[in-house]
Design a protein around this motif. Sequence first.
Motif, PDB file in Angstrom:
ATOM      1  N   ASP A  67       0.830  -1.038  -0.063  1.00 42.23           N
ATOM      2  CA  ASP A  67       0.033   0.140   0.186  1.00 42.23           C
ATOM      3  C   ASP A  67       0.848   1.356  -0.031  1.00 42.23           C
ATOM      4  N   ASP A  68       2.008   1.195   0.772  1.00 48.02           N
ATOM      5  CA  ASP A  68       2.600   2.421   1.139  1.00 48.02           C
ATOM      6  C   ASP A  68       3.473   2.675  -0.345  1.00 48.02           C
ATOM      7  N   VAL A  69       3.817   2.073  -1.151  1.00 50.61           N
ATOM      8  CA  VAL A  69       4.391   2.191  -2.461  1.00 50.61           C
ATOM      9  C   VAL A  69       3.645   2.350  -3.687  1.00 50.61           C
ATOM     10  N   GLY A  70       2.359   2.493  -3.444  1.00 50.70           N
ATOM     11  CA  GLY A  70       1.472   2.677  -4.364  1.00 50.70           C
ATOM     12  C   GLY A  70       0.804   1.528  -5.086  1.00 50.70           C
ATOM     13  N   PHE A  71       0.504   0.499  -4.546  1.00 45.90           N
ATOM     14  CA  PHE A  71      -0.140  -0.767  -5.095  1.00 45.90           C
ATOM     15  C   PHE A  71      -1.539  -0.491  -4.594  1.00 45.90           C
ATOM     16  N   ASP A  72      -2.497  -0.377  -5.388  1.00 47.14           N
ATOM     17  CA  ASP A  72      -3.844  -0.486  -4.873  1.00 47.14           C
ATOM     18  C   ASP A  72      -4.524  -1.889  -4.800  1.00 47.14           C
ATOM     19  N   GLU A  73      -5.680  -1.967  -4.652  1.00 45.76           N
ATOM     20  CA  GLU A  73      -6.288  -3.500  -4.381  1.00 45.76           C
ATOM     21  C   GLU A  73      -6.259  -4.246  -5.369  1.00 45.76           C
ATOM     22  N   SER A  74      -6.534  -3.605  -6.949  1.00 43.14           N
ATOM     23  CA  SER A  74      -6.438  -4.318  -8.062  1.00 43.14           C
ATOM     24  C   SER A  74      -5.056  -4.665  -8.495  1.00 43.14           C
ATOM     25  N   GLU A  75      -4.062  -4.016  -8.090  1.00 45.35           N
ATOM     26  CA  GLU A  75      -2.718  -4.292  -8.414  1.00 45.35           C
ATOM     27  C   GLU A  75      -2.162  -5.423  -7.447  1.00 45.35           C
ATOM     28  N   LYS A  76      -2.535  -5.336  -6.193  1.00 45.91           N
ATOM     29  CA  LYS A  76      -2.224  -6.329  -5.077  1.00 45.91           C
ATOM     30  C   LYS A  76      -2.712  -7.720  -5.514  1.00 45.91           C
ATOM     31  N   THR A  77      -3.977  -7.601  -5.751  1.00 49.23           N
ATOM     32  CA  THR A  77      -4.536  -8.684  -6.495  1.00 49.23           C
ATOM     33  C   THR A  77      -4.016  -9.590  -7.529  1.00 49.23           C
ATOM     34  N   ALA A  78      -3.462  -8.629  -8.525  1.00 48.78           N
ATOM     35  CA  ALA A  78      -2.745  -9.237  -9.563  1.00 48.78           C
ATOM     36  C   ALA A  78      -1.389  -9.786  -9.206  1.00 48.78           C
ATOM     37  N   LEU A  79      -0.823  -9.314  -8.282  1.00 54.93           N
ATOM     38  CA  LEU A  79       0.394  -9.935  -7.733  1.00 54.93           C
ATOM     39  C   LEU A  79      -0.094 -11.439  -7.085  1.00 54.93           C
ATOM     40  N   LEU A  80      -0.885 -11.586  -6.316  1.00 53.18           N
ATOM     41  CA  LEU A  80      -1.423 -12.747  -5.652  1.00 53.18           C
ATOM     42  C   LEU A  80      -1.820 -13.717  -6.788  1.00 53.18           C
ATOM     43  N   ILE A  81      -2.362 -13.219  -7.850  1.00 52.13           N
ATOM     44  CA  ILE A  81      -2.793 -14.082  -9.094  1.00 52.13           C
ATOM     45  C   ILE A  81      -1.627 -14.497  -9.836  1.00 52.13           C
ATOM     46  N   ALA A  82      -0.409 -13.855  -9.895  1.00 54.35           N
ATOM     47  CA  ALA A  82       0.704 -14.138 -10.276  1.00 54.35           C
ATOM     48  C   ALA A  82       1.582 -15.403  -9.600  1.00 54.35           C
ATOM     49  N   VAL A  83       0.958 -15.246  -8.220  1.00 52.33           N
ATOM     50  CA  VAL A  83       1.618 -16.331  -7.455  1.00 52.33           C
ATOM     51  C   VAL A  83       0.756 -17.514  -7.586  1.00 52.33           C
ATOM     52  N   ALA A  84      -0.534 -17.466  -7.205  1.00 48.04           N
ATOM     53  CA  ALA A  84      -1.242 -18.564  -7.345  1.00 48.04           C
ATOM     54  C   ALA A  84      -1.812 -19.350  -8.293  1.00 48.04           C
ATOM     55  N   ASN A  85      -1.994 -18.632  -9.511  1.00 53.97           N
ATOM     56  CA  ASN A  85      -2.477 -19.040 -10.621  1.00 53.97           C
ATOM     57  C   ASN A  85      -1.533 -19.456 -11.584  1.00 53.97           C
ATOM     58  N   ASP A  86      -0.296 -19.623 -11.381  1.00 51.40           N
ATOM     59  CA  ASP A  86       0.640 -20.045 -12.536  1.00 51.40           C
ATOM     60  C   ASP A  86       1.638 -20.938 -12.011  1.00 51.40           C
ATOM     61  N   ALA A  87       0.963 -22.074 -11.226  1.00 48.80           N
ATOM     62  CA  ALA A  87       1.724 -23.265 -10.696  1.00 48.80           C
ATOM     63  C   ALA A  87       2.552 -23.789 -11.919  1.00 48.80           C
ATOM     64  N   ASP A  88       2.011 -24.034 -12.992  1.00 52.71           N
ATOM     65  CA  ASP A  88       2.587 -24.918 -14.045  1.00 52.71           C
ATOM     66  C   ASP A  88       3.847 -24.257 -14.466  1.00 52.71           C
ATOM     67  N   ARG A  89       3.651 -22.838 -14.711  1.00 46.83           N
ATOM     68  CA  ARG A  89       4.768 -22.031 -15.200  1.00 46.83           C
ATOM     69  C   ARG A  89       5.865 -21.869 -14.233  1.00 46.83           C
ATOM     70  N   LEU A  90       5.508 -21.598 -13.128  1.00 44.43           N
ATOM     71  CA  LEU A  90       6.640 -21.647 -11.852  1.00 44.43           C
ATOM     72  C   LEU A  90       7.399 -22.919 -11.509  1.00 44.43           C
ATOM     73  N   ALA A  91       6.691 -23.977 -11.981  1.00 43.98           N
ATOM     74  CA  ALA A  91       7.179 -25.193 -11.547  1.00 43.98           C
ATOM     75  C   ALA A  91       8.314 -25.672 -12.767  1.00 43.98           C
ATOM     76  N   ARG A  92       8.344 -24.826 -13.672  1.00 40.65           N
ATOM     77  CA  ARG A  92       9.281 -25.105 -14.648  1.00 40.65           C
ATOM     78  C   ARG A  92      10.709 -24.482 -14.107  1.00 40.65           C
ATOM     79  N   TRP A  93      10.738 -23.569 -13.196  1.00 44.09           N
ATOM     80  CA  TRP A  93      11.915 -22.862 -12.610  1.00 44.09           C
ATOM     81  C   TRP A  93      12.370 -23.824 -11.490  1.00 44.09           C
ATOM     82  N   VAL A  94      13.532 -24.369 -11.636  1.00 45.53           N
ATOM     83  CA  VAL A  94      13.886 -25.368 -10.791  1.00 45.53           C
ATOM     84  C   VAL A  94      15.297 -24.663 -10.049  1.00 45.53           C
ATOM     85  N   PRO A  95      15.263 -25.028  -8.735  1.00 39.62           N
ATOM     86  CA  PRO A  95      16.537 -24.632  -8.118  1.00 39.62           C
ATOM     87  C   PRO A  95      17.802 -25.138  -8.876  1.00 39.62           C
TER      88      PRO A  95
END
Length: 305
Positions: free
Chosen positions: A157-185
Amino acid sequence: MCGENMTHANARREISGAEQTKLATQLGATEVPDRPVTWSGLAGRIEPDQSPTLEAAGATIRTELAERLDGEVLERERDRLAARIERLPEVRETGVPNEPHGCYEAVADPGWRLYEHLAEGEFFERLDETLPRFTPTHIERTARELVLTTPLSAALDDVGFDESEKTALLIAVANDADRLARWVPSNQIPDGVEFDTETVPPLHRRAMGGALLWIRGLDRHLWQNEVLVTEEVLDAAVAHTKTMLGGLFLSATAACDIATTGRLTDEQVTAAFAAGTAVQIVGQEELLHEVFYVTDETRAPSKLR
Protein backbone atom coordinates in the motif's frame (compact mmCIF):
# COMPACT_ATOMS: atom_id res chain seq x y z
CA MET A 1 15.54 11.05 -20.20
CA CYS A 2 12.24 9.99 -21.73
CA GLY A 3 10.26 11.62 -24.46
CA GLU A 4 6.84 13.18 -24.04
CA ASN A 5 5.21 12.10 -27.25
CA MET A 6 2.51 9.94 -25.72
CA THR A 7 0.11 10.34 -22.83
CA HIS A 8 -0.98 7.90 -20.18
CA ALA A 9 -3.94 5.71 -20.95
CA ASN A 10 -4.31 2.83 -18.48
CA ALA A 11 -1.25 0.92 -17.33
CA ARG A 12 -3.25 -1.23 -14.94
CA ARG A 13 -3.64 -4.88 -15.85
CA GLU A 14 -7.27 -5.92 -16.11
CA ILE A 15 -8.13 -9.03 -14.08
CA SER A 16 -10.70 -11.35 -15.63
CA GLY A 17 -13.59 -12.83 -13.70
CA ALA A 18 -12.21 -16.32 -14.32
CA GLU A 19 -8.86 -15.34 -12.79
CA GLN A 20 -10.59 -13.93 -9.72
CA THR A 21 -12.69 -17.03 -9.22
CA LYS A 22 -9.67 -19.30 -9.68
CA LEU A 23 -7.70 -17.29 -7.13
CA ALA A 24 -10.42 -17.56 -4.49
CA THR A 25 -10.78 -21.28 -5.15
CA GLN A 26 -7.02 -21.91 -5.11
CA LEU A 27 -6.70 -20.26 -1.72
CA GLY A 28 -9.59 -22.23 -0.24
CA ALA A 29 -11.86 -19.27 0.43
CA THR A 30 -14.79 -20.28 2.62
CA GLU A 31 -16.99 -18.76 -0.04
CA VAL A 32 -16.16 -17.19 -3.37
CA PRO A 33 -16.88 -13.50 -2.78
CA ASP A 34 -18.79 -11.35 -5.18
CA ARG A 35 -16.48 -9.76 -7.70
CA PRO A 36 -14.18 -8.02 -7.60
CA VAL A 37 -12.09 -10.49 -5.62
CA THR A 38 -9.43 -8.52 -3.74
CA TRP A 39 -6.51 -9.16 -1.43
CA SER A 40 -8.34 -7.54 1.50
CA GLY A 41 -11.55 -9.37 0.73
CA LEU A 42 -9.80 -12.73 0.66
CA ALA A 43 -8.00 -12.10 3.95
CA GLY A 44 -11.25 -12.54 5.83
CA ARG A 45 -12.29 -15.69 3.98
CA ILE A 46 -9.29 -18.01 4.22
CA GLU A 47 -7.75 -19.88 7.12
CA PRO A 48 -4.04 -19.90 8.00
CA ASP A 49 -2.21 -23.01 6.86
CA GLN A 50 0.08 -23.41 9.88
CA SER A 51 2.62 -25.11 7.63
CA PRO A 52 5.65 -26.55 9.44
CA THR A 53 7.50 -26.43 6.11
CA LEU A 54 7.18 -22.65 5.80
CA GLU A 55 8.04 -22.16 9.45
CA ALA A 56 11.14 -24.37 9.33
CA ALA A 57 12.45 -22.75 6.16
CA GLY A 58 11.96 -19.26 7.58
CA ALA A 59 13.68 -20.17 10.83
CA THR A 60 16.68 -21.55 8.94
CA ILE A 61 16.95 -18.46 6.76
CA ARG A 62 16.75 -16.18 9.77
CA THR A 63 19.33 -18.13 11.77
CA GLU A 64 21.88 -18.72 9.04
CA LEU A 65 21.64 -15.58 6.94
CA ALA A 66 20.82 -12.65 9.22
CA GLU A 67 24.47 -11.97 10.02
CA ARG A 68 25.38 -11.89 6.32
CA LEU A 69 23.07 -8.96 5.69
CA ASP A 70 23.65 -5.28 6.31
CA GLY A 71 20.35 -3.92 7.58
CA GLU A 72 21.33 -0.33 6.89
CA VAL A 73 22.11 -1.05 3.23
CA LEU A 74 18.93 -3.06 2.77
CA GLU A 75 16.69 -0.43 4.35
CA ARG A 76 18.28 2.39 2.35
CA GLU A 77 17.96 0.66 -1.00
CA ARG A 78 14.50 -0.68 -0.19
CA ASP A 79 13.36 2.89 0.51
CA ARG A 80 14.93 4.04 -2.76
CA LEU A 81 13.20 1.21 -4.60
CA ALA A 82 9.90 2.27 -3.03
CA ALA A 83 10.42 5.81 -4.30
CA ARG A 84 11.12 4.54 -7.83
CA ILE A 85 7.99 2.37 -7.80
CA GLU A 86 5.93 5.40 -6.81
CA ARG A 87 7.36 7.29 -9.82
CA LEU A 88 6.24 4.72 -12.39
CA PRO A 89 3.17 6.77 -13.38
CA GLU A 90 5.60 9.51 -14.46
CA VAL A 91 7.49 6.97 -16.55
CA ARG A 92 4.26 6.02 -18.29
CA GLU A 93 3.35 9.65 -18.90
CA THR A 94 6.59 10.26 -20.78
CA GLY A 95 5.88 7.49 -23.28
CA VAL A 96 8.68 6.19 -25.49
CA PRO A 97 12.21 6.88 -24.20
CA ASN A 98 14.19 9.26 -26.40
CA GLU A 99 17.50 7.49 -25.73
CA PRO A 100 18.62 3.90 -25.07
CA HIS A 101 19.54 4.55 -21.43
CA GLY A 102 16.85 6.36 -19.53
CA CYS A 103 13.89 6.15 -17.21
CA TYR A 104 13.48 2.37 -16.98
CA GLU A 105 17.17 1.89 -16.29
CA ALA A 106 16.95 4.51 -13.54
CA VAL A 107 13.90 2.84 -12.01
CA ALA A 108 15.82 -0.42 -11.66
CA ASP A 109 18.97 1.07 -10.04
CA PRO A 110 18.06 0.42 -6.37
CA GLY A 111 17.05 -3.10 -7.32
CA TRP A 112 20.53 -3.76 -8.67
CA ARG A 113 22.11 -2.56 -5.44
CA LEU A 114 19.84 -4.87 -3.45
CA TYR A 115 20.68 -7.73 -5.80
CA GLU A 116 24.42 -7.14 -5.48
CA HIS A 117 24.27 -7.00 -1.69
CA LEU A 118 22.35 -10.28 -1.50
CA ALA A 119 24.70 -11.92 -3.99
CA GLU A 120 27.79 -10.91 -2.01
CA GLY A 121 26.71 -12.97 0.98
CA GLU A 122 25.73 -16.03 -1.10
CA PHE A 123 22.19 -15.33 0.01
CA PHE A 124 20.63 -16.73 -3.15
CA GLU A 125 22.51 -20.01 -2.83
CA ARG A 126 21.16 -20.52 0.67
CA LEU A 127 17.62 -19.71 -0.45
CA ASP A 128 17.89 -22.45 -3.08
CA GLU A 129 19.05 -24.89 -0.44
CA THR A 130 16.42 -23.90 2.11
CA LEU A 131 13.18 -22.97 0.39
CA PRO A 132 10.89 -25.66 -1.03
CA ARG A 133 10.74 -26.09 -4.79
CA PHE A 134 7.73 -24.56 -6.53
CA THR A 135 4.96 -27.15 -6.41
CA PRO A 136 1.18 -26.58 -6.40
CA THR A 137 1.08 -27.22 -2.64
CA HIS A 138 3.96 -24.88 -1.84
CA ILE A 139 2.54 -22.17 -4.10
CA GLU A 140 -0.88 -22.41 -2.45
CA ARG A 141 0.63 -22.20 1.03
CA THR A 142 2.78 -19.26 0.00
CA ALA A 143 -0.14 -17.31 -1.46
CA ARG A 144 -2.34 -18.08 1.55
CA GLU A 145 0.32 -16.86 4.00
CA LEU A 146 0.93 -13.78 1.87
CA VAL A 147 -2.74 -12.78 1.98
CA LEU A 148 -2.77 -13.08 5.76
CA THR A 149 0.44 -11.08 6.32
CA THR A 150 -0.78 -7.59 7.13
CA PRO A 151 2.69 -5.95 7.21
CA LEU A 152 3.40 -7.04 3.63
CA SER A 153 0.02 -5.83 2.43
CA ALA A 154 0.59 -2.50 4.16
CA ALA A 155 4.09 -2.21 2.68
CA LEU A 156 2.66 -2.60 -0.82
CA ASP A 157 0.00 0.00 0.00
CA ASP A 158 2.74 2.41 1.01
CA VAL A 159 4.48 2.19 -2.37
CA GLY A 160 1.35 2.75 -4.42
CA PHE A 161 -0.15 -0.68 -5.06
CA ASP A 162 -3.94 -0.43 -5.02
CA GLU A 163 -6.21 -3.40 -4.32
CA SER A 164 -6.42 -4.38 -7.98
CA GLU A 165 -2.64 -4.34 -8.38
CA LYS A 166 -2.06 -6.27 -5.15
CA THR A 167 -4.60 -8.85 -6.27
CA ALA A 168 -2.76 -9.15 -9.59
CA LEU A 169 0.39 -10.01 -7.60
CA LEU A 170 -1.54 -12.76 -5.79
CA ILE A 171 -2.77 -14.11 -9.10
CA ALA A 172 0.81 -14.17 -10.39
CA VAL A 173 1.69 -16.40 -7.44
CA ALA A 174 -1.38 -18.61 -7.05
CA ASN A 175 -2.64 -19.09 -10.60
CA ASP A 176 0.62 -19.96 -12.38
CA ALA A 177 1.72 -23.21 -10.75
CA ASP A 178 2.65 -24.90 -14.04
CA ARG A 179 4.78 -21.97 -15.19
CA LEU A 180 6.55 -21.64 -11.84
CA ALA A 181 7.22 -25.38 -11.65
CA ARG A 182 9.45 -25.06 -14.72
CA TRP A 183 11.84 -22.89 -12.70
CA VAL A 184 13.98 -25.44 -10.89
CA PRO A 185 16.53 -24.67 -8.14
CA SER A 186 20.04 -25.02 -9.52
CA ASN A 187 20.84 -27.80 -7.06
CA GLN A 188 17.86 -29.85 -8.29
CA ILE A 189 18.44 -29.73 -12.05
CA PRO A 190 18.46 -33.38 -13.19
CA ASP A 191 21.46 -35.06 -14.75
CA GLY A 192 21.64 -35.41 -18.50
CA VAL A 193 20.55 -31.92 -19.51
CA GLU A 194 22.23 -30.28 -22.50
CA PHE A 195 24.09 -27.59 -20.58
CA ASP A 196 26.61 -27.25 -17.80
CA THR A 197 24.60 -27.11 -14.58
CA GLU A 198 27.63 -25.78 -12.71
CA THR A 199 27.17 -22.40 -14.40
CA VAL A 200 23.45 -22.05 -13.67
CA PRO A 201 22.78 -19.39 -11.01
CA PRO A 202 20.46 -20.14 -8.08
CA LEU A 203 16.76 -19.90 -8.90
CA HIS A 204 16.10 -16.82 -6.77
CA ARG A 205 19.11 -15.07 -8.30
CA ARG A 206 17.90 -15.94 -11.80
CA ALA A 207 14.48 -14.50 -11.00
CA MET A 208 15.70 -11.22 -9.51
CA GLY A 209 18.59 -10.68 -11.91
CA GLY A 210 16.43 -11.63 -14.88
CA ALA A 211 13.69 -9.20 -13.90
CA LEU A 212 16.20 -6.38 -13.53
CA LEU A 213 17.83 -7.18 -16.88
CA TRP A 214 14.48 -7.11 -18.68
CA ILE A 215 13.64 -3.75 -17.10
CA ARG A 216 17.08 -2.41 -18.03
CA GLY A 217 16.48 -3.43 -21.63
CA LEU A 218 13.16 -1.60 -21.95
CA ASP A 219 14.63 1.82 -22.77
CA ARG A 220 16.60 0.53 -25.74
CA HIS A 221 13.83 -1.77 -26.96
CA LEU A 222 11.12 0.91 -26.92
CA TRP A 223 13.47 3.54 -28.34
CA GLN A 224 14.59 1.31 -31.22
CA ASN A 225 11.05 0.18 -32.02
CA GLU A 226 9.21 3.47 -31.54
CA VAL A 227 7.37 3.19 -34.85
CA LEU A 228 5.93 -0.16 -33.74
CA VAL A 229 5.00 0.80 -30.18
CA THR A 230 1.35 1.28 -29.25
CA GLU A 231 -0.29 2.69 -26.14
CA GLU A 232 -1.10 -0.88 -25.13
CA VAL A 233 2.56 -1.90 -25.33
CA LEU A 234 3.55 1.08 -23.17
CA ASP A 235 0.84 0.19 -20.67
CA ALA A 236 2.13 -3.37 -20.50
CA ALA A 237 5.74 -2.21 -20.09
CA VAL A 238 4.89 -0.15 -17.02
CA ALA A 239 2.45 -2.69 -15.57
CA HIS A 240 4.90 -5.59 -15.76
CA THR A 241 7.76 -3.42 -14.52
CA LYS A 242 5.65 -2.55 -11.49
CA THR A 243 4.83 -6.22 -10.98
CA MET A 244 8.49 -7.25 -11.04
CA LEU A 245 9.59 -4.41 -8.78
CA GLY A 246 6.71 -5.28 -6.45
CA GLY A 247 8.05 -8.82 -6.22
CA LEU A 248 11.55 -7.51 -5.59
CA PHE A 249 10.12 -5.20 -2.92
CA LEU A 250 8.54 -8.20 -1.15
CA SER A 251 11.89 -10.01 -1.14
CA ALA A 252 13.69 -6.87 0.06
CA THR A 253 11.13 -6.42 2.84
CA ALA A 254 11.76 -9.96 4.08
CA ALA A 255 15.54 -9.46 3.91
CA CYS A 256 15.24 -6.19 5.84
CA ASP A 257 13.12 -7.90 8.46
CA ILE A 258 15.57 -10.70 9.22
CA ALA A 259 18.46 -8.20 9.31
CA THR A 260 16.71 -5.66 11.54
CA THR A 261 13.29 -5.70 13.20
CA GLY A 262 12.20 -9.33 13.18
CA ARG A 263 8.52 -8.39 13.04
CA LEU A 264 7.59 -11.05 10.49
CA THR A 265 7.03 -14.63 11.60
CA ASP A 266 9.16 -17.40 10.13
CA GLU A 267 6.23 -18.46 7.93
CA GLN A 268 5.82 -14.91 6.66
CA VAL A 269 9.51 -14.61 5.83
CA THR A 270 9.33 -17.76 3.71
CA ALA A 271 6.14 -16.57 2.01
CA ALA A 272 7.64 -13.17 1.21
CA PHE A 273 10.76 -14.64 -0.40
CA ALA A 274 8.86 -17.30 -2.33
CA ALA A 275 6.11 -14.94 -3.46
CA GLY A 276 8.61 -12.22 -4.37
CA THR A 277 10.48 -14.64 -6.60
CA ALA A 278 7.28 -16.03 -8.14
CA VAL A 279 6.04 -12.55 -9.02
CA GLN A 280 9.37 -11.63 -10.63
CA ILE A 281 9.29 -14.83 -12.70
CA VAL A 282 5.76 -14.31 -13.98
CA GLY A 283 6.35 -10.60 -14.57
CA GLN A 284 9.40 -11.08 -16.77
CA GLU A 285 7.77 -13.81 -18.84
CA GLU A 286 4.69 -11.64 -19.39
CA LEU A 287 6.89 -8.66 -20.28
CA LEU A 288 8.71 -10.76 -22.85
CA HIS A 289 5.52 -11.81 -24.60
CA GLU A 290 3.56 -8.56 -24.37
CA VAL A 291 6.31 -5.98 -24.89
CA PHE A 292 9.40 -7.51 -26.49
CA TYR A 293 7.54 -9.77 -28.91
CA VAL A 294 5.93 -7.25 -31.25
CA THR A 295 3.77 -8.99 -33.86
CA ASP A 296 1.77 -7.78 -36.84
CA GLU A 297 -1.31 -7.93 -34.63
CA THR A 298 0.14 -5.87 -31.77
CA ARG A 299 2.32 -3.35 -33.64
CA ALA A 300 1.28 0.20 -34.44
CA PRO A 301 -0.13 0.65 -37.97
CA SER A 302 2.42 1.60 -40.59
CA LYS A 303 2.33 5.27 -41.58
CA LEU A 304 3.35 4.31 -45.11
CA ARG A 305 0.10 2.53 -45.87
